[in-house]
Every structure is written in C-alpha cells, then in structure tokens.
Design an enzyme around this catalytic site. Structure first.
Site, PDB file in Angstrom:
ATOM      1  N   GLY A  32       2.567  -5.367   7.591  1.00 37.04           N
ATOM      2  CA  GLY A  32       1.628  -6.343   6.993  1.00 37.04           C
ATOM      3  C   GLY A  32       0.671  -6.711   7.774  1.00 37.04           C
ATOM      4  O   GLY A  32       0.116  -5.995   8.696  1.00 37.04           O
ATOM      5  N   ASN A  75       0.887  -1.395  -0.156  1.00 34.73           N
ATOM      6  CA  ASN A  75      -0.024  -0.028  -0.016  1.00 34.73           C
ATOM      7  C   ASN A  75       0.828   1.400  -0.071  1.00 34.73           C
ATOM      8  O   ASN A  75       0.466   2.336  -0.636  1.00 34.73           O
ATOM      9  CB  ASN A  75      -1.016   0.024   1.175  1.00 34.73           C
ATOM     10  N   GLU A  98       4.664  -4.260  12.618  1.00 32.11           N
ATOM     11  CA  GLU A  98       3.556  -3.299  12.192  1.00 32.11           C
ATOM     12  C   GLU A  98       2.583  -3.743  11.444  1.00 32.11           C
ATOM     13  O   GLU A  98       2.681  -3.899  10.198  1.00 32.11           O
ATOM     14  CB  GLU A  98       4.274  -2.037  11.655  1.00 32.11           C
ATOM     15  N   LEU A  99       1.449  -3.795  12.097  1.00 31.26           N
ATOM     16  CA  LEU A  99       0.183  -4.774  11.526  1.00 31.26           C
ATOM     17  C   LEU A  99      -1.045  -3.773  11.299  1.00 31.26           C
ATOM     18  O   LEU A  99      -1.084  -2.713  11.208  1.00 31.26           O
ATOM     19  CB  LEU A  99       0.095  -5.900  12.714  1.00 31.26           C
TER      20      LEU A  99
HETATM   21  P1  NAD Z   1      -0.027  -9.306   3.844  1.00 32.02           P
HETATM   22  O1  NAD Z   1       0.497  -9.886   5.113  1.00 32.02           O
HETATM   23  O2  NAD Z   1      -0.633 -10.052   3.252  1.00 32.02           O
HETATM   24  O3  NAD Z   1       1.830  -9.389   3.137  1.00 32.02           O
HETATM   25  C1  NAD Z   1       2.857  -8.331   3.601  1.00 32.02           C
HETATM   26  C2  NAD Z   1       4.039  -9.287   3.066  1.00 32.02           C
HETATM   27  O4  NAD Z   1       4.309 -10.438   3.992  1.00 32.02           O
HETATM   28  C3  NAD Z   1       4.123  -9.334   1.755  1.00 32.02           C
HETATM   29  O5  NAD Z   1       5.436  -9.232   1.380  1.00 32.02           O
HETATM   30  C4  NAD Z   1       3.956 -10.796   1.789  1.00 32.02           C
HETATM   31  O6  NAD Z   1       4.687 -11.571   0.349  1.00 32.02           O
HETATM   32  C5  NAD Z   1       4.654 -11.403   2.807  1.00 32.02           C
HETATM   33  N1  NAD Z   1       4.226 -12.481   3.392  1.00 32.02           N
HETATM   34  C6  NAD Z   1       3.233 -13.369   3.165  1.00 32.02           C
HETATM   35  N2  NAD Z   1       3.292 -14.460   3.986  1.00 32.02           N
HETATM   36  C7  NAD Z   1       4.341 -14.676   4.397  1.00 32.02           C
HETATM   37  C8  NAD Z   1       4.903 -15.490   5.457  1.00 32.02           C
HETATM   38  N3  NAD Z   1       4.540 -16.684   5.973  1.00 32.02           N
HETATM   39  N4  NAD Z   1       6.328 -15.161   5.845  1.00 32.02           N
HETATM   40  C9  NAD Z   1       6.991 -14.029   5.503  1.00 32.02           C
HETATM   41  N5  NAD Z   1       6.415 -13.201   4.450  1.00 32.02           N
HETATM   42  C10 NAD Z   1       4.982 -13.497   4.241  1.00 32.02           C
HETATM   43  O7  NAD Z   1      -0.094  -7.854   3.872  1.00 32.02           O
HETATM   44  P2  NAD Z   1      -0.562  -6.941   2.827  1.00 32.02           P
HETATM   45  O8  NAD Z   1      -1.943  -7.449   2.263  1.00 32.02           O
HETATM   46  O9  NAD Z   1       0.660  -6.900   1.698  1.00 32.02           O
HETATM   47  O10 NAD Z   1      -0.609  -5.537   3.263  1.00 32.02           O
HETATM   48  C11 NAD Z   1      -1.856  -5.199   4.104  1.00 32.02           C
HETATM   49  C12 NAD Z   1      -1.679  -5.373   5.345  1.00 32.02           C
HETATM   50  O11 NAD Z   1      -0.600  -4.510   6.000  1.00 32.02           O
HETATM   51  C13 NAD Z   1      -3.067  -4.512   6.130  1.00 32.02           C
HETATM   52  O12 NAD Z   1      -3.187  -5.259   7.198  1.00 32.02           O
HETATM   53  C14 NAD Z   1      -2.454  -3.101   6.676  1.00 32.02           C
HETATM   54  O13 NAD Z   1      -3.081  -2.804   7.754  1.00 32.02           O
HETATM   55  C15 NAD Z   1      -1.135  -3.626   7.234  1.00 32.02           C
HETATM   56  N6  NAD Z   1      -0.085  -2.436   7.151  1.00 32.02           N
HETATM   57  C16 NAD Z   1       0.180  -2.064   8.311  1.00 32.02           C
HETATM   58  C17 NAD Z   1       1.139  -0.843   8.444  1.00 32.02           C
HETATM   59  C18 NAD Z   1       1.499  -0.427   9.730  1.00 32.02           C
HETATM   60  O14 NAD Z   1       2.328   0.315   9.847  1.00 32.02           O
HETATM   61  N7  NAD Z   1       1.158  -0.931  11.036  1.00 32.02           N
HETATM   62  C19 NAD Z   1       1.377  -0.113   7.243  1.00 32.02           C
HETATM   63  C20 NAD Z   1       1.059  -0.539   5.976  1.00 32.02           C
HETATM   64  C21 NAD Z   1       0.308  -1.578   6.129  1.00 32.02           C
END
Ligand code: NAD
Length: 456
Positions: free
Chosen positions: A208, A135, A230-231
């Site tokens: 993520g 994002n 940071e979730l």
């Molecule tokens: P996601 O968790 O699906 O993916 C994030 C990353 O993790 C990707 O690069 C993905 O390939 C990787 N990944 C997936 N499975 C994994 C595993 N088992 N081990 C290691 N890496 C793995 O999230 P998304 O859909 O890309 O992003 C959206 C989410 O991110 C939302 O929940 C949002 O709130 C959160 N987010 C949080 C912040 C913050 O600062 N708190 C900032 C931006 C986004």
C-alpha cells in the site's frame, strides 16, 4: 456495534450491496483461530502444504470461479474484464512458481567451519497479517498469503475497503482447502487494519502507500513484529540517445496508462533525450489516440474508469498544478461521471518540482520531461524518496551503465522490470523493505534457528 462497508461501481457510480465490516473487537478471535490451526499446519511436511496450494490452483482454474473473481475485480475497481481475467490467471501461475521457491526456502542448510557443524533450520514465524490495496485486489493478496502459508504460517487477510468482495471471494476459494481457521479474513478500513496489526501476531505483510506503511511500522514496533512493506513508487523511464524510439514510446504509453495508471510500478516520469524528443512525443500522441476508453466489460476496452473518486481528484489536482506552472498539456483527458472516468492525459515540459513530478500520481497520465546528458538524468531520476522500479532505453551498454547508477529496486533494460526467474519483488528507499516472491523473499516469512555441534 456492527457496521458495513459501502462501495460503488466505478464505471457507473452505482452503490454496490454493502459488505459487513469486522468489528475491531472480533479480530482477536480470528487471530486466535489462526494460531490454533497453525501449530498443526507448521508440522506438515512441505509437500503436504504444496499439495494444498496445487489444489487451490486447480480450483481457481475452474471457469465459474475464475470468472466470478474477474467479474468482481471489474465491478469493484473498474479494471477492464480482460485484464481482470489476466490477474486471475496470474494467481495460478505465480502460486505454482511460489511452490518451488518455498521448497528451497524451507530446506535446512548445513555448513562446517573449524570443526563446528551448524545447521540452520527455517521455521515459520507464526501468524502473518496480510493487508492489501485495491489496485490488484486478488493477485496482491495471493502473493503474500501464499508466501505465508507455503512457509508454514497462518494468514489473516484484510482486503482494501474498496474491494471487499474480491477479498471475500478469494478467501472463499482458499479457506476451505486449508485447516479451519488457518486462513482468516477481516473486513474494513484503516481502523480494522490497525486493529489487526496490533493483534497477537508475528508479522505484517503490507502492500500500500508509504504513509500507511509508516503507520504500520510504528504500531508493529512494540511486538517487534516482522515486516514486509511493498509501497508506492515514482518510477522513472529514461530514453537515451540511440534508443528504439518506436518501442520506447509504445512502452511509455502502455506502462503509464495500463490499469488507468493505478499500478505501483507504473511509469510516472519519462525523461527523453533532447535529440529524440520531437519524434518520441509524436509517437506517444499517436499511441494514446489508439486507446479505447470505455465500458470495462467490453472485450476490446483498453482503459476503464479510475477506481475511486479520491484517486481521480488527486490526479486532476496534479494536472492542474502542472498546467498552472507551465507544463504543456498535449492530450487533456476528459473527466466525467457518473462513475470515476478520467481519460488519459499527456503532459510535456514537466519540471522536477511540480506535484506531478514529486508525488505518486497513480493515474492515467504520460508525464514527459527532457534531458541533455546522462549525469543530469541519473541525478534527476534519483532525486526522490521513492525507489521502486525504473526502466532505461537505449544501446545495451549505455543503458546498463545508467541502470547501475539508479536507486531503484527493480529496473528493466529496453523492457519493463520483471520478477521473472525467481527474482525478488523489492523496493529501495521509502518504497519499502523486506520483499517477497523470490526464495530469499519467502525467508522473510520465516525464522532461522541454528543448531551447532562439534564434529571433531
Ligand atoms: P493505502 O495505504 O491507503 O491502503 C492499503 C491498505 O492499508 C488498505 O487495506 C487499508 O485499509 C489499510 N490501512 C489503512 N490505514 C491503515 C493502518 N493505519 N494500519 C493498517 N492498515 C491500514 O493504499 P491504497 O490506496 O489502497 O493503495 C495504493 C498504494 O499502494 C499506492 O501507493 C501503490 O503504489 C501501493 N502499491 C504498492 C505495491 C508494491 O508492490 N510495491 C503494489 C500495489 C500497490
């Protein structure tokens, strides 16, 4: 076996040229190269590392590089170009601020008590895996990569599989300025992310979803790898009696919808005092009507498409659940393709047990409920496993009193939350732990080591 990452332009649905994925068995080599380079990097004086970060800032200020990064953001995740340009500008200003915070974090501390002098040295952990979402595909990696490098670590970035070009361009801009191998890149989806977490490294800085954060915690347990997680969030906004309704409604619209709602600290639940509701709702509708949804490359576009099909479907499912269970859809955002278009929706009368109130939406929806008193709204705002951000609107004293009772890491009072002035970027409850951006956050990337001596 080599494989590729296939992505589509979310505005048109057209396939983008595939990007090579990193074979899982090649990750160890990237990490080993980072380890080799890190030993010398860690021994450099802090100011030498800071100077490299300053050169990086100068580089991403070059118009051709800044524009290439912004354009890749728009192409890969649909963010309007003017906001993509702000994201790139952000990495410049943040990097400069991080230099000052890292300087503080890296300094030794000396204390004396009972004739014993203890020096606490802050040493880099070693190698940091940075795993990023789509994002903010340039600024989120930069926050964590810069924190790692400035504190003397190596970093290996895995960008989201939805934004591999953004990751590659960011990597290209920085990797040539640091010793060879110090900043590594691996490309791919969850399997590559898992492989990276399991590699021989010291820390995972992850941004993520909660589910992935939990999976990473489990994989990291064996090696006791340090974590910054940071979730996601389900941020409440509370509008108290006496609030500036015009300003609050404008904020509710802006902060629910910017980046098509795909922001971890989006406003996801707006609680409006019953006495203000009619005026507030009318103002929200008027603000939403002003927004221009369309071509993300047009200069005056406010909202582009959503970033991917799965995210759009999730939002549509939540809207349908809300409608079926009695919420009133005041503005029904049209969904169409090709591309992943979903115009903003405004939903009123959202009950606390609807999916749109309990699950992260991460989409262009203003979700409205009303409340009658402060105790009630605090209880409802806190009745979630999330705890990232929040905002409270109303007379200063009342707002502060409510804010003091919220289980959220970052709260704005008559404004959005902010990590200005070196405050941490931090979640509470399942929104994560460990944090970054502040001087104390930089120390999450470091190991304290103490020396004690008798001083008479
Ligand atoms: P996601 O968790 O699906 O993916 C994030 C990353 O993790 C990707 O690069 C993905 O390939 C990787 N990944 C997936 N499975 C994994 C595993 N088992 N081990 C290691 N890496 C793995 O999230 P998304 O859909 O890309 O992003 C959206 C989410 O991110 C939302 O929940 C949002 O709130 C959160 N987010 C949080 C912040 C913050 O600062 N708190 C900032 C931006 C986004």
């Amino acid at each position: 076996m080599s494989s590729v990452i296939e992505t589509r332009n979310p505005a048109t649905g057209e396939a983008l040229p595939p990007v090579d994925a990193t074979p899982v068995d090649a990750i160890a080599g990237v990490v080993a190269a980072a380890a080799k380079a890190q030993r010398e990097w860690a021994e450099r004086p802090f100011e030498a590392r800071a100077e490299v970060a300053e050169r990086f800032v100068a580089k991403v200020r070059e118009p051709a590089i800044a524009e290439a990064l912004a354009s890749a953001i728009t192409t890969e995740m649909g963010k309007p170009l003017r906001y993509a340009r702000s994201e790139v500008a952000n990495i410049q200003s943040r990097t400069l601020a991080f230099i000052d915070r890292a300087r503080t974090a890296c300094a030794d501390e000396v204390g004396t008590e009972g004739g014993i002098e203890v020096t606490t040295q802050w040493r880099p952990l070693g190698i940091v895996a940075v795993i990023a979402p789509w994002n903010f595909p340039v600024s989120t990696p930069n926050n964590l990569v810069m924190s790692a490098l400035l504190t003397g670590n190596a970093a290996v970035l895995k960008p989201s599989e939805y934004t591999p070009r953004c990751g590659a361009l960011y990597h290209e801009a920085l990797a040539g300025l640091v010793p060879e191998g110090l900043f590594g890149l691996v490309q791919g989806g969850g399997e590559v992310g898992r492989g990276l977490v399991e590699a021989d490294l010291d820390m995972v800085a992850f941004t993520g979803s909660i589910a992935t954060g939990q999976a990473i915690m489990r994989s990291a347990a064996g090696g006791m790898k340090r974590l910054v997680l940071e979730l996601g969030g389900k941020d409440p906004m509370i509008v108290l009696p006496g609030a500036d309704v015009e300003a609050a409604a404008a904020f509710a619209v802006r902060n629910s919808l910017i980046n098509s709602g795909q922001v971890c600290v989006s406003t996801e639940r707006v609680f409006v005092h019953v006495d203000l509701e009619a005026e507030f709702v009318a103002r929200v509708q008027a603000e939403v009507a002003k927004l221009r949804v369309g071509d993300p490359r047009a200069e005056d576009t406010d909202l582009g498409p959503m970033a991917n099909a799965a995210q759009r479907q999730l939002v549509l499912d939540q809207l349908e659940d809300a409608r079926a269970r009695g919420a009133e859809v005041l503005v029904a955002g049209e969904s169409h393709g090709p591309g992943y278009w979903l115009a903003p929706s405004v939903v009123r009368g959202v009950a606390d047990d609807m999916r749109i109130a309990t699950e992260e939406t991460f989409g262009p929806v203003v979700s409205l409920s009303r409340f009658a008193d402060a105790d009630e709204v605090v209880r409802r705002a806190n009745a979630t496993d999330y705890g990232l951000g929040a905002s409270v609107w109303g007379p200063e004293v009342d707002s502060k009193a409510v804010a003091d009772r919220l289980e959220a890491g970052m709260i704005g009072i008559n404004r959005g939350l902010s990590a200005a002035a070196g405050a941490p970027w931090v979640g509470w409850k399942l929104s994560g732990f460990g944090y970054s951006r502040s001087a104390a956050g930089m120390r999450n990337f470091m190991q304290p080591r103490t020396h004690a001596r008798t001083v008479g």
